[in-house]
Every structure is written in C-alpha cells, then in structure tokens.
Design a protein around this motif. Structure first.
Motif, PDB file in Angstrom:
ATOM      1  N   GLY A  59       0.798  -1.220   0.000  1.00 50.96           N
ATOM      2  CA  GLY A  59       0.000   0.000   0.000  1.00 50.96           C
ATOM      3  C   GLY A  59       0.827   1.264   0.000  1.00 50.96           C
ATOM      4  O   GLY A  59       0.325   2.328  -0.377  1.00 50.96           O
ATOM      5  N   PHE A  60       2.082   1.167   0.417  1.00 53.64           N
ATOM      6  CA  PHE A  60       2.919   2.364   0.451  1.00 53.64           C
ATOM      7  C   PHE A  60       3.212   2.894  -0.954  1.00 53.64           C
ATOM      8  O   PHE A  60       3.552   4.066  -1.126  1.00 53.64           O
ATOM      9  CB  PHE A  60       4.225   2.098   1.201  1.00 53.64           C
ATOM     10  N   GLU A  61       3.050   2.023  -1.965  1.00 50.07           N
ATOM     11  CA  GLU A  61       3.343   2.429  -3.341  1.00 50.07           C
ATOM     12  C   GLU A  61       2.468   3.587  -3.801  1.00 50.07           C
ATOM     13  O   GLU A  61       2.843   4.341  -4.701  1.00 50.07           O
ATOM     14  CB  GLU A  61       3.123   1.252  -4.309  1.00 50.07           C
ATOM     15  N   ARG A  62       1.298   3.741  -3.191  1.00 51.77           N
ATOM     16  CA  ARG A  62       0.354   4.774  -3.617  1.00 51.77           C
ATOM     17  C   ARG A  62       0.521   6.088  -2.851  1.00 51.77           C
ATOM     18  O   ARG A  62      -0.205   7.054  -3.109  1.00 51.77           O
ATOM     19  CB  ARG A  62      -1.076   4.258  -3.460  1.00 51.77           C
ATOM     20  N   VAL A  63       1.447   6.116  -1.909  1.00 49.69           N
ATOM     21  CA  VAL A  63       1.634   7.313  -1.091  1.00 49.69           C
ATOM     22  C   VAL A  63       2.320   8.408  -1.911  1.00 49.69           C
ATOM     23  O   VAL A  63       3.288   8.150  -2.634  1.00 49.69           O
ATOM     24  CB  VAL A  63       2.479   6.991   0.160  1.00 49.69           C
ATOM     25  N   THR A  64       1.822   9.621  -1.795  1.00 48.81           N
ATOM     26  CA  THR A  64       2.430  10.778  -2.466  1.00 48.81           C
ATOM     27  C   THR A  64       2.621  11.895  -1.441  1.00 48.81           C
ATOM     28  O   THR A  64       2.162  11.811  -0.310  1.00 48.81           O
ATOM     29  CB  THR A  64       1.555  11.271  -3.629  1.00 48.81           C
ATOM     30  N   GLY A  65       3.288  12.953  -1.885  1.00 51.93           N
ATOM     31  CA  GLY A  65       3.489  14.105  -1.017  1.00 51.93           C
ATOM     32  C   GLY A  65       4.507  13.893   0.080  1.00 51.93           C
ATOM     33  O   GLY A  65       4.487  14.608   1.096  1.00 51.93           O
ATOM     34  N   LEU A  66       5.420  12.944  -0.123  1.00 53.41           N
ATOM     35  CA  LEU A  66       6.416  12.655   0.913  1.00 53.41           C
ATOM     36  C   LEU A  66       7.524  13.694   0.920  1.00 53.41           C
ATOM     37  O   LEU A  66       7.961  14.175  -0.125  1.00 53.41           O
ATOM     38  CB  LEU A  66       7.040  11.273   0.687  1.00 53.41           C
ATOM     39  N   ASP A  67       7.997  14.006   2.133  1.00 55.78           N
ATOM     40  CA  ASP A  67       9.187  14.836   2.287  1.00 55.78           C
ATOM     41  C   ASP A  67      10.441  13.974   2.383  1.00 55.78           C
ATOM     42  O   ASP A  67      11.536  14.438   2.046  1.00 55.78           O
ATOM     43  CB  ASP A  67       9.069  15.697   3.545  1.00 55.78           C
ATOM     44  N   ALA A  68      10.290  12.730   2.852  1.00 57.13           N
ATOM     45  CA  ALA A  68      11.463  11.871   2.992  1.00 57.13           C
ATOM     46  C   ALA A  68      11.060  10.409   3.069  1.00 57.13           C
ATOM     47  O   ALA A  68       9.941  10.067   3.486  1.00 57.13           O
ATOM     48  CB  ALA A  68      12.266  12.246   4.240  1.00 57.13           C
ATOM     49  N   ILE A  69      11.998   9.554   2.654  1.00 55.95           N
ATOM     50  CA  ILE A  69      11.901   8.105   2.815  1.00 55.95           C
ATOM     51  C   ILE A  69      13.120   7.694   3.630  1.00 55.95           C
ATOM     52  O   ILE A  69      14.261   7.931   3.219  1.00 55.95           O
ATOM     53  CB  ILE A  69      11.909   7.387   1.449  1.00 55.95           C
ATOM     54  N   LEU A  70      12.882   7.131   4.803  1.00 50.18           N
ATOM     55  CA  LEU A  70      13.960   6.761   5.712  1.00 50.18           C
ATOM     56  C   LEU A  70      14.036   5.244   5.834  1.00 50.18           C
ATOM     57  O   LEU A  70      13.038   4.598   6.152  1.00 50.18           O
ATOM     58  CB  LEU A  70      13.743   7.379   7.093  1.00 50.18           C
ATOM     59  N   VAL A  71      15.207   4.690   5.583  1.00 49.86           N
ATOM     60  CA  VAL A  71      15.428   3.247   5.628  1.00 49.86           C
ATOM     61  C   VAL A  71      16.360   2.943   6.795  1.00 49.86           C
ATOM     62  O   VAL A  71      17.418   3.559   6.928  1.00 49.86           O
ATOM     63  CB  VAL A  71      16.051   2.757   4.305  1.00 49.86           C
ATOM     64  N   THR A  72      15.972   1.989   7.637  1.00 54.84           N
ATOM     65  CA  THR A  72      16.793   1.671   8.811  1.00 54.84           C
ATOM     66  C   THR A  72      17.956   0.746   8.468  1.00 54.84           C
ATOM     67  O   THR A  72      19.031   0.853   9.059  1.00 54.84           O
ATOM     68  CB  THR A  72      15.958   1.024   9.928  1.00 54.84           C
ATOM     69  N   HIS A  73      17.748  -0.187   7.524  1.00 56.72           N
ATOM     70  CA  HIS A  73      18.823  -1.089   7.104  1.00 56.72           C
ATOM     71  C   HIS A  73      18.421  -1.786   5.810  1.00 56.72           C
ATOM     72  O   HIS A  73      17.303  -1.610   5.324  1.00 56.72           O
ATOM     73  CB  HIS A  73      19.190  -2.090   8.200  1.00 56.72           C
ATOM     74  N   GLU A  74      19.328  -2.572   5.256  1.00 57.34           N
ATOM     75  CA  GLU A  74      19.145  -3.047   3.892  1.00 57.34           C
ATOM     76  C   GLU A  74      18.436  -4.390   3.753  1.00 57.34           C
ATOM     77  O   GLU A  74      18.285  -4.878   2.626  1.00 57.34           O
ATOM     78  CB  GLU A  74      20.490  -3.125   3.177  1.00 57.34           C
ATOM     79  N   HIS A  75      17.971  -5.024   4.808  1.00 65.78           N
ATOM     80  CA  HIS A  75      17.218  -6.269   4.649  1.00 65.78           C
ATOM     81  C   HIS A  75      15.961  -6.008   3.826  1.00 65.78           C
ATOM     82  O   HIS A  75      15.318  -4.963   3.955  1.00 65.78           O
ATOM     83  CB  HIS A  75      16.850  -6.865   6.003  1.00 65.78           C
ATOM     84  N   ALA A  76      15.598  -6.991   3.000  1.00 64.58           N
ATOM     85  CA  ALA A  76      14.505  -6.798   2.046  1.00 64.58           C
ATOM     86  C   ALA A  76      13.163  -6.506   2.709  1.00 64.58           C
ATOM     87  O   ALA A  76      12.323  -5.816   2.119  1.00 64.58           O
ATOM     88  CB  ALA A  76      14.380  -8.039   1.157  1.00 64.58           C
ATOM     89  N   ASP A  77      12.952  -7.000   3.922  1.00 62.79           N
ATOM     90  CA  ASP A  77      11.674  -6.711   4.570  1.00 62.79           C
ATOM     91  C   ASP A  77      11.587  -5.261   5.052  1.00 62.79           C
ATOM     92  O   ASP A  77      10.531  -4.820   5.516  1.00 62.79           O
ATOM     93  CB  ASP A  77      11.392  -7.686   5.727  1.00 62.79           C
TER      94      ASP A  77
ATOM     95  N   LEU B  92      10.988   0.500  -4.940  1.00 61.34           N
ATOM     96  CA  LEU B  92      11.519   1.810  -4.565  1.00 61.34           C
ATOM     97  C   LEU B  92      11.524   2.806  -5.730  1.00 61.34           C
ATOM     98  O   LEU B  92      11.151   3.978  -5.530  1.00 61.34           O
ATOM     99  CB  LEU B  92      12.931   1.659  -3.988  1.00 61.34           C
ATOM    100  N   PRO B  93      11.924   2.418  -6.961  1.00 60.41           N
ATOM    101  CA  PRO B  93      11.941   3.407  -8.045  1.00 60.41           C
ATOM    102  C   PRO B  93      10.582   4.055  -8.300  1.00 60.41           C
ATOM    103  O   PRO B  93      10.500   5.282  -8.497  1.00 60.41           O
ATOM    104  CB  PRO B  93      12.414   2.586  -9.247  1.00 60.41           C
ATOM    105  N   ALA B  94       9.511   3.267  -8.296  1.00 62.31           N
ATOM    106  CA  ALA B  94       8.181   3.835  -8.534  1.00 62.31           C
ATOM    107  C   ALA B  94       7.765   4.749  -7.385  1.00 62.31           C
ATOM    108  O   ALA B  94       7.137   5.795  -7.603  1.00 62.31           O
ATOM    109  CB  ALA B  94       7.158   2.714  -8.718  1.00 62.31           C
ATOM    110  N   LEU B  95       8.120   4.359  -6.166  1.00 62.83           N
ATOM    111  CA  LEU B  95       7.817   5.199  -5.008  1.00 62.83           C
ATOM    112  C   LEU B  95       8.528   6.541  -5.131  1.00 62.83           C
ATOM    113  O   LEU B  95       7.940   7.593  -4.882  1.00 62.83           O
ATOM    114  CB  LEU B  95       8.246   4.491  -3.725  1.00 62.83           C
TER     115      LEU B  95
END
Length: 203
Positions: free
Chosen positions: A30-48, A55-58
């Motif tokens: 469901g996150f794929e449809r989110v717009t208007g973001l100021d930032a995307i924060l990733v805690t670590h690189e595990h796929a989950d 990510l590219p479409a987001l």
C-alpha cells in the motif's frame, strides 16, 4: 501526529510539517500509492525493510522526497548516527542502533534508528536500542528471528512511551497472540495501539 501502518515495519508519519515514510519493504503493501512525501527513511538493507523493486516507482511518485539509508544506496544520502536531518519543518535524529544478533554465523547489516521531533516518534529498525530520552510514540518490534516476545515486552518497558505501535509482525501467523501479551505486560500509562492496515490514526 498521524501514523499509517502499511504492514511489518513500514509506517507513514505525518507530523503536520512533514510526511515521512519508514522502511518500505517486501512484507509491506500500500505504500506504493503514497504521495506528497518529504522523505523516505530506511533503517537497514534487509529486504523486509527495503524493497528495491518497488523503490523506483515510489521515488518517481515523490520526486521531492529525500532518501536516507545507513548503507550505500543509489540516490540516497547516508544516514550517519548522531546526524540531525531537517525534513520540512520536522527534525529527525539518526540513532546509533546496531542490528540485533540473529546468529553468530549471520552477518549483520548497518542499522540505525530514527527519532522524530525530539522523541515524538521513534523507529528503531531491527534494534532494541533505548534512545535514552523520553519517547511519545514507539514503533515496537513485535517478532523476529532475533528476539523473543519477552524481549519486546522488556524493550517497551525500558522505553516507556505514551503509546506503542506494534511493527515487524509479518513473520507471525497470528500476531494477535503477541499483541495480547504486550498489552497485558505494558507498564502503567503505556498504551499498545494496533493500527488497522493502511488506515491513518492520530496519536
């Protein structure tokens, strides 16, 4: 502050001055449809916690969003522990929060936590690191190969937030069992709030 849970560790936090998405991973939807973001924060690189295929479409749907991660990621800025990120009118401190040990034979990735607006919200990623300050709303890891249910309960008690939102639950067949234990063992004054998938709730 409004929070939307897209499953597992993916949360949208709207502080009123910034919209920040955490950990858009393979076990979330469901996150794929989110717009208007100021930032995307990733805690670590595990796929989950980060789905490289989605990510590219987001990012295309959120061209103004800054991307931060504690590892080398195309198009991302490095999230260094101790740094303070200015995101719109919101500040986010990067917390030194090492990934919990899965097994001595399993290499661990770099993991950071994110502390929003001086403790208004804390996302620890795959860590049980206590940030050492008051936290209002906690993203509470609920189940993982690196933890027992009692670890989650002890972490909740150590942080002592006003409210805790269970995350990292997609590895469970029936997370309700864990939710009952966490609710039943929460310290006085701490409320465990299970967010309906994809629905926003003011906390």
């Amino acid at each position: 502050m409004e929070i939307v849970h897209f499953g597992h560790s993916c949360l949208l936090v709207d502080t009123g001055s910034a919209r920040v998405l955490f950990d858009p991973g393979t076990l979330s939807s469901g996150f794929e449809r989110v717009t208007g973001l100021d930032a995307i924060l990733v805690t670590h690189e595990h796929a989950d916690h980060l789905d490289p295929d989605r990510l590219p479409a987001l990012r295309e749907g959120n061209p103004g969003a800054a991307l931060f991660a504690p590892f080398d990621l195309a198009g991302a800025r490095r999230a260094e522990p101790g740094a303070v990120l200015a995101l719109g009118g919101t500040s986010v401190r990067v917390v030194d929060a090492p990934h919990e040990v899965i097994h001595p034979a399993v290499p661990l990735p770099a993991n950071v936590g994110y502390l929003v607006d001086d403790g208004a919200f804390y996302h620890p990623g795959d860590s049980l690191t206590v940030p050492g300050q008051r936290v209002d709303v906690l993203g509470l890891p609920t189940a993982a190969p690196w933890m027992k249910l009692s670890d989650a309960a002890d972490f909740l008690a150590a942080v002592g937030p006003r409210k805790a939102v269970p995350i990292h639950q997609a590895v469970l067949a029936d997370p309700a069992v864990h939710y009952r234990v966490l609710t039943g063992t929460a310290p006085d004054g701490v409320e465990v709030v299970v967010l309906p998938s994809g629905e926003g709730l003011a906390l």
